[in-house]
Design an enzyme around this catalytic site. Structure first.
Site, mmCIF file in Angstrom:
data_model
loop_
_atom_site.group_PDB
_atom_site.id
_atom_site.type_symbol
_atom_site.label_atom_id
_atom_site.label_comp_id
_atom_site.label_asym_id
_atom_site.label_seq_id
_atom_site.Cartn_x
_atom_site.Cartn_y
_atom_site.Cartn_z
ATOM 1 N N SER A 108 22.988 15.261 9.331
ATOM 2 C CA SER A 108 22.377 13.964 9.034
ATOM 3 C C SER A 108 21.310 13.676 10.067
ATOM 4 C CB SER A 108 23.426 12.850 9.065
ATOM 5 O OG SER A 108 22.789 11.583 8.982
ATOM 6 N N TYR A 153 30.438 9.066 13.086
ATOM 7 C CA TYR A 153 29.788 9.880 12.054
ATOM 8 C C TYR A 153 28.747 10.800 12.679
ATOM 9 C CZ TYR A 153 27.042 11.038 7.892
ATOM 10 O OH TYR A 153 26.364 11.715 6.900
#
Length: 245
Positions: A140, A153
């Site tokens: 990401s 995350y």
């Protein structure tokens, strides 16, 4: 050397980015193992779409946080299509909260799925994938942005990138490429759910193109990396984000 019939395992292929990747790789000529954890209907819809377009695909249920999942996906590929050439570690979770308020359960779930599932996929591929194969793991672009509430995350995705760079060096002698694709904001349920419209609009404005990415944007990046034009790209993280960072 790439052989004519290639098989790809795509985890989390029932919706969003995973579904787009499965459809694109099938269009590119891969037989598809479409993994899903709970959305059987969505996975079967993807399989049906691939078959209607003349491709080959099967749906295989499995939670990648379970240690038995990856061996079963490779077993299914071997049984149905003969072997595995491509693994796309797409499945993951994103539960946002400040570090101070993140529960142990959410931390452990992120680690079990986003790190553990990807690690076991990499390990299985390292032992069973054909020479000339390709491993792609989804990271990401929050790795680098480091916004508030993304702490756990982002940490799991940084781990994915680290494993990618190391594994590329371990598998190069077998002509297996290993890369990560790090999307920016993409218009999927995973990204949009829980965000007010004003927040989404402000995120669009951060991007030079003035829009969110699409699942097809990310699938195109994966297609490049696993295809014949991507054979000299390995050990890299491709930040497919429209220039947001």
């Amino acid at each position: 050397m790439l052989h004519e019939q290639r098989t790809a395992i795509v985890t989390g292929a029932s919706k969003g980015i995973g579904a787009a990747i499965a459809l694109r790789l099938a269009q590119d000529g891969h037989a598809i193992i479409a993994n899903y954890a709970s959305d059987e209907v969505g996975a079967n819809e993807i399989v049906d779409a691939i078959k209607k377009a003349g491709g080959q695909a099967i749906a295989v249920q499995g939670d990648i946080s379970d240690a038995s999942c990856m061996p079963r996906l490779f077993d299914a590929a071997d049984q149905e299509f003969g072997s595995v050439d491509v693994l796309v570690n797409n499945a993951g979770i994103m539960r946002l909260s400040a570090v101070a308020s993140t529960s142990d359960a959410d931390f452990e779930a992120h680690c079990a799925i986003n790190i553990g599932g990807v690690f076991r996929g990499m390990r299985e591929a390292a032992n069973r994938m054909n020479e000339g194969g390709a491993i792609i793991s989804l990271s990401s672009s929050v790795v680098g942005l480091y916004q508030p509430t993304y702490g756990v995350y982002a940490a799991t995705k940084a781990a994915v990138e680290a494993m990618t760079h190391v594994l590329a060096k371990e598998l190069g002698s077998r002509d297996i490429t290993v890369n990560a694709v790090a999307p920016g904001p993409v218009g999927t349920d995973l990204f949009i759910t829980g965000k007010p419209e004003g927040v989404i609009e402000s995120i669009k404005e951060m991007n030079p193109f003035g829009r969110l990415g699409t699942p097809e944007d990310i699938a195109a990046a994966v297609s490049l990396l696993v295809g014949p034009d991507g054979r000299w790209i390995s050990g890299q993280t491709l930040r497919a984000n429209g220039g947001i960072v």
